[in-house]
Design a protein around this motif. Structure first.
Motif, mmCIF file in Angstrom:
data_model
loop_
_atom_site.group_PDB
_atom_site.id
_atom_site.type_symbol
_atom_site.label_atom_id
_atom_site.label_comp_id
_atom_site.label_asym_id
_atom_site.label_seq_id
_atom_site.Cartn_x
_atom_site.Cartn_y
_atom_site.Cartn_z
ATOM 1 N N MET A 22 1.726 4.280 -3.270
ATOM 2 C CA MET A 22 1.196 3.738 -1.957
ATOM 3 C C MET A 22 1.129 2.069 -2.349
ATOM 4 S SD MET A 22 -1.985 4.561 0.224
ATOM 5 C CE MET A 22 -1.621 6.251 0.848
ATOM 6 N N ARG A 23 0.487 1.842 -3.538
ATOM 7 C CA ARG A 23 0.406 0.263 -3.791
ATOM 8 C C ARG A 23 1.706 -0.361 -3.882
ATOM 9 N NH1 ARG A 23 -3.297 -1.071 -9.072
ATOM 10 N NH2 ARG A 23 -4.923 -1.042 -7.350
ATOM 11 N N PHE B 183 4.235 0.699 -2.309
ATOM 12 C CA PHE B 183 5.073 0.385 -1.158
ATOM 13 C C PHE B 183 4.184 -0.738 -0.220
ATOM 14 C CE2 PHE B 183 3.956 1.206 3.351
ATOM 15 C CZ PHE B 183 5.118 1.450 3.926
ATOM 16 N N HIS C 135 6.280 -4.442 0.385
ATOM 17 C CA HIS C 135 6.463 -4.942 1.945
ATOM 18 C C HIS C 135 5.714 -6.136 2.259
ATOM 19 C CE1 HIS C 135 9.626 -1.822 2.547
ATOM 20 N NE2 HIS C 135 9.014 -1.022 1.826
ATOM 21 N N VAL D 171 6.546 -8.489 5.665
ATOM 22 C CA VAL D 171 5.893 -8.295 7.045
ATOM 23 C C VAL D 171 4.964 -9.388 7.330
ATOM 24 C CG1 VAL D 171 6.618 -5.961 7.027
ATOM 25 C CG2 VAL D 171 4.391 -6.913 6.168
ATOM 26 N N THR E 265 9.707 -1.692 8.353
ATOM 27 C CA THR E 265 8.822 -2.907 9.209
ATOM 28 C C THR E 265 7.918 -2.007 10.056
ATOM 29 O OG1 THR E 265 10.845 -4.283 9.483
ATOM 30 C CG2 THR E 265 8.824 -4.703 10.660
ATOM 31 N N GLY F 260 5.265 -0.540 7.751
ATOM 32 C CA GLY F 260 4.631 -1.736 7.297
ATOM 33 C C GLY F 260 3.384 -2.099 8.124
ATOM 34 N N ILE F 261 3.787 -2.329 9.438
ATOM 35 C CA ILE F 261 2.948 -2.764 10.453
ATOM 36 C C ILE F 261 1.572 -1.805 10.655
ATOM 37 C CG2 ILE F 261 2.548 -2.892 12.912
ATOM 38 C CD1 ILE F 261 5.479 -3.988 12.893
#
Lengths: 337, 127
Positions: free
Chosen positions: A1-2, A4, A8, A12, B13, B16-17
């Motif tokens: 999870m970290r 991920f 990103h 983002v 994306t 991520g959001i």
């Protein structure tokens, strides 16, 4: 999870600002606004902060509480704010408890020192007490010792006095005994003297002494002398011994010796013969220790007959020597015929 | 899991959001707070050794209840929740321990004081 998330985030981040704000609004988390839990924590903190003892004894805990409270203040979300406020309040409580703990520890230390001090004081006082008691005991012993010594000295003194008294009593007894013996001896001597005196008187009586106004008169008959002679015969001397003893016994009595004859023959011859016979008796007395001063001898011849010269018996009575034993203090001269 | 690059970017994306929104709002998640839980357990144990049941019964009860909740959250893999509750449990346990120690020491100090007073009175009486 970290992975991920980390992978990103950079991608983002820039495009998400608007979405974030929207998200926050949607989720309903609060911004910096008044919150009851926070206010309570703040009040608790401020109250603790104003207590110098807590600040002094638990500074680290208070610092932690302050940091948490600050985080709570800054927290935007209500749940997080309340959670942090809760933690801050607990940290203030921890600070208080720590301060209390320290206070108690200090008190224990102080009491421990005090306990030691009191024990020390107790030991000191006990030692003092023991010392005082020992001194007191020593004084008592000393007093008792002195008393004993004094009693001993007194007893010795008494013993000496008793001994002296005993010696003195013995001395007195000896003296008294001696006196008694002396008295007894004197009594016996006196008794003896009296007996002797009585004996002499008796003997003088036996010598046919006669009491007259001139004194005690002892007549020595003509048998004591040979006819016409003046020398005493041996038998006469025995009679004189008794007279001598009497005179020695009575030294205050003087003696008068008188010679007499009968009327036969020449008168002057008779006078001379009577004188010689009287002197012969005087000599005999002197030779036996009688003082010449006590004796006076006289011849009277035929002048003082005691019986008739007409008969043989009368003449024999007239031929005689009379010895007058004078009373005490009487001088011979005054009694001469 | 083979996808086209574009398709993957769009999906990423979107995810991520969603993740960001989730993270920055009320719930976020991290590694399992094993150390925090064991820490709270240790402090609870120490508090108990200092007779916390007697001197700080409420705090120790709160701490224990929270520790149980934290463990339950761990089982559900809600690590963030577990961490927060464990932190509170630790804070409660620390207060319980410190309070117990303080009260216990106060009691000992009281006893000492009494003992010293008694001793002093005895000495004074002996004089």
């Amino acid at each position: 999870m970290r992975q991920f998330y980390g992978h990103h985030r950079s991608n983002v981040w820039s495009g998400l600002a608007a979405v974030v704000v929207a998200g926050l609004l949607i989720s309903g988390c609060g911004g910096p606004e008044t919150n009851a839990a926070f206010e309570r924590a703040r009040a608790t903190y401020l109250a603790a902060e104003s207590d110098p003892e807590i600040m002094e004894k638990a500074p680290v805990e208070m610092h932690e509480a302050k940091k948490t409270l600050e985080r709570a203040r800054k927290a935007e979300e209500t749940a997080e704010k309340e959670r942090l406020a809760y933690l801050a309040e607990r940290q203030v409580q921890l600070a208080k408890a720590s301060a209390d703990q320290k206070t108690a520890e200090e008190r224990m230390e102080r009491l421990s020192r005090e306990n030691e001090k009191v024990l020390l004081e107790a030991r000191r006082k006990e030692a003092e007490q023991a010392k005082r008691e020992a001194e007191s005991k020593a004084r008592e012993v000393e007093v008792a010792r002195r008393e004993a010594m004094r009693l001993k000295q007194e007893a010795e003194q008494r013993a000496r006095e008793v001994e002296q008294a005993r010696v003195k009593a013995e001395e007195l007894k000896r003296e008294a005994d001696a006196r008694a013996r002396e008295a007894e001896m004197a009594r016996r001597q006196a008794e003896q003297a009296r007996a002797e005196a009585r004996q002499l008187e008796r003997e003088l009586t036996e010598l046919q002494a006669k009491q007259t106004e001139r004194g005690l008169v002892l007549t020595l008959g003509d048998v004591l002398f040979d006819t016409g002679k003046a020398e005493l015969k041996v038998g006469a001397l025995r009679s004189l011994d008794k007279l001598v003893a009497f005179l020695k016994e009575n030294p205050e009595r003087d003696v008068l010796i008188e010679g007499h004859t009968d009327s036969v023959g020449n008168e002057n011859y008779n006078l001379a013969l009577s004188q010689r016979r009287a002197e012969s008796v005087e000599t005999a007395l002197i030779s036996r220790g009688i003082s010449p001063r006590r004796i006076l001898a006289r011849g009277y011849g035929e002048g003082y007959p005691v019986a008739s010269n007409e008969t043989d018996a009368g003449r024999q009575q007239n031929r005689r020597v009379e010895i007058v034993i004078l009373e005490e203090g009487v001088q011979g001269e005054t009694m001469i015929r | 899991m083979r996808m086209t690059r574009k398709k993957r970017t769009v999906l990423g994306t979107a995810a991520g959001i969603l993740a960001a929104v989730f993270l920055l709002s009320c719930a976020s998640t991290g590694p399992p707070p094993v150390d925090k839980i064991s820490n709270a357990e240790m402090v609870i144990r120490r508090a108990r050794q200092n007779e916390a049941d007697k001197y700080a019964p409420l705090q120790i009860k709160l701490a224990e209840e929270k520790l149980e909740k934290a463990k339950a959250a761990m089982d559900e893999e809600a690590y963030d929740k577990a961490r927060r509750i464990a932190e509170e449990a630790l804070a409660d346990a620390q207060v319980a321990e410190a309070t117990s120690k303080a009260k216990k020491q106060q009691r000992i100090a009281d006893e000492m004081e009494e003992s010293v007073d008694t001793l002093r009175q005895e000495i004074d009486r002996k004089q």
